[in-house]
Enzyme design. Structure first.
Site, PDB file in Angstrom:
ATOM      1  N   GLY A  36     -52.156 -82.599  73.733  1.00  0.00           N
ATOM      2  CA  GLY A  36     -51.172 -82.749  72.661  1.00  0.00           C
ATOM      3  C   GLY A  36     -49.764 -83.004  73.180  1.00  0.00           C
ATOM      4  N   ALA A  45     -48.115 -79.706  74.024  1.00  0.00           N
ATOM      5  CA  ALA A  45     -48.811 -79.062  75.140  1.00  0.00           C
ATOM      6  C   ALA A  45     -48.481 -79.715  76.473  1.00  0.00           C
ATOM      7  CB  ALA A  45     -50.317 -79.096  74.897  1.00  0.00           C
ATOM      8  N   GLY A  55     -55.473 -77.144  73.970  1.00  0.00           N
ATOM      9  CA  GLY A  55     -55.091 -78.456  73.441  1.00  0.00           C
ATOM     10  C   GLY A  55     -54.178 -79.207  74.383  1.00  0.00           C
ATOM     11  N   ALA A  56     -54.570 -79.292  75.654  1.00  0.00           N
ATOM     12  CA  ALA A  56     -53.672 -79.808  76.699  1.00  0.00           C
ATOM     13  C   ALA A  56     -53.257 -81.258  76.491  1.00  0.00           C
ATOM     14  CB  ALA A  56     -54.326 -79.654  78.067  1.00  0.00           C
ATOM     15  N   LYS A 103     -52.299 -73.859  59.005  1.00  0.00           N
ATOM     16  CA  LYS A 103     -51.324 -73.164  59.839  1.00  0.00           C
ATOM     17  C   LYS A 103     -50.992 -71.772  59.289  1.00  0.00           C
ATOM     18  CE  LYS A 103     -50.000 -75.622  63.436  1.00  0.00           C
ATOM     19  NZ  LYS A 103     -50.084 -75.069  64.817  1.00  0.00           N
TER      20      LYS A 103
END
Length: 343
Positions: free
Chosen positions: A11, A14, A8-9, A163
């Site tokens: 985000g 991230a 999830g780069a 989550k």
């Protein structure tokens, strides 16, 4: 050079994780679902780790698809599973959020195991700690020993479900496959944006500054700076004693009104509301879905989260809540994310 995979780069968290990893001398491979958000990632890296852009590689991999994950894991020594599906409005179909959380986590761990990657740091949330435990009124303090009971929740919340189920699945998988897992549990994440593609959590600040938040609900937040969240991921990677542990990454509790007051003092010309909305109205509106559905579980109570274990892992105190709020505001205004100003 040791290579770390960051899922999830694109985000908010991230990007800061990638920047700090590069700055610490790691090579990073980041996953993206497509090419549309790639420019924002490069902009973030240029801001956070100038001169180290060559250490980043981006590859395409989707949490709900096997394609790309085997290649993504090649030559990787550790995985930071940061990716998550986060929406501003409670979806009619919870699987929009729950499936990427649970199936995505299971997919990432399975491909890591297949590639012989045993070290995983996973971004979880306080949503997996402080819900469904019978706290409907007053003040309660939570630690890493607490775990959300989804069956005990009076009102469903897709993000919390996703989550919590994902973290349960991760710990089960880690035990079964002898995987070295650490989970990081941030509260409400603020701090500086690195590009215009920011997180939903920054809407807490921008909505107050531009007047689009019409009234203040009687809720509060365990606020943390994104730079501390990223630093805790790196600290967990570098300190083997973190293996097998959960870490709350949370600062002091602040009410919505207190957040608004910090912004009023710093930005007196902006249309920051003083209007309050009664609890009963939030509960009624939440029945229709929308943003209130995501906060209704916190109406009328205070959830304090003990972040001292996380501070010990960092080896320093967290940045102040005020710094997190004001750095978020400054970056949002500078990048043109706040459109309205009066006075």
């Amino acid at each position: 050079m040791e290579r770390v995979l960051v899922t999830g780069a694109s985000g908010f968290v991230a990007k800061h994780v990638i920047g700090q990893l590069l700055d610490a001398g790691y090579a990073v491979r980041g996953t993206v679902r497509g090419q549309s958000k790639v420019p924002g990632i490069w902009a973030a890296v240029s801001a956070l780790a100038p001169g180290r852009e060559a250490g980043l590689e981006l590859v395409v991999a989707d949490l709900l698809d096997d394609d790309g994950w085997a290649a993504a894991m090649e030559g990787v020594s550790a995985v930071m599973h940061v990716a998550a599906a986060i929406v501003a409005v409670e979806p009619k179909d919870p699987d929009v959020v729950v499936r990427p959380a649970v199936e995505g986590t299971e997919r990432v761990l399975a491909f890591a195991e297949a590639a012989g990657v045993k070290r995983v740091i996973m971004t979880s949330s306080i949503a997996t700690v402080g819900y469904g435990l019978g706290h409907e009124r007053g003040v309660r303090r939570y630690t890493e020993a607490d775990f959300t009971d989804l069956d005990g929740m009076r009102r469903s919340w897709a993000y919390c479900i996703g989550k919590t189920r994902a973290e349960r699945a991760a710990w089960g998988y880690a035990e079964l496959h002898d995987m070295a897992l650490t989970t990081i549990h941030p509260g409400a994440i603020l701090g500086p944006a690195t590009d215009k593609d920011t997180s939903i959590s920054l809407g807490l600040v921008t909505g107050l500054l531009d007047g689009s938040t019409p009234a203040l609900a009687r809720i509060g937040f365990a606020i943390i700076d994104v730079r501390d969240v990223a630093a805790m991921h790196v600290a967990a990677l570098q300190k083997p004693e973190s293996i097998g542990h959960r870490y709350l990454c949370t600062g002091p509790y602040r009410t919505f009104e207190q957040v608004a007051e910090v912004l009023r003092s710093a930005y007196p010309g902006y249309p920051i509301t003083r209007r309050a909305v009664p609890d009963w109205l939030i509960r009624i509106i939440s029945l229709l879905g929308g943003p209130t559905r995501q906060i209704v579980n916190d109406i009328g109570n205070e959830k304090h989260f003990d972040g001292s274990k996380g501070e010990a892992l960092l080896g320093r105190d967290y940045r102040t809540v005020e710094d997190a709020i004001l750095s978020a505001a400054e970056s949002a205004i500078r990048m043109g994310l706040v459109k309205v100003k009066t006075g």
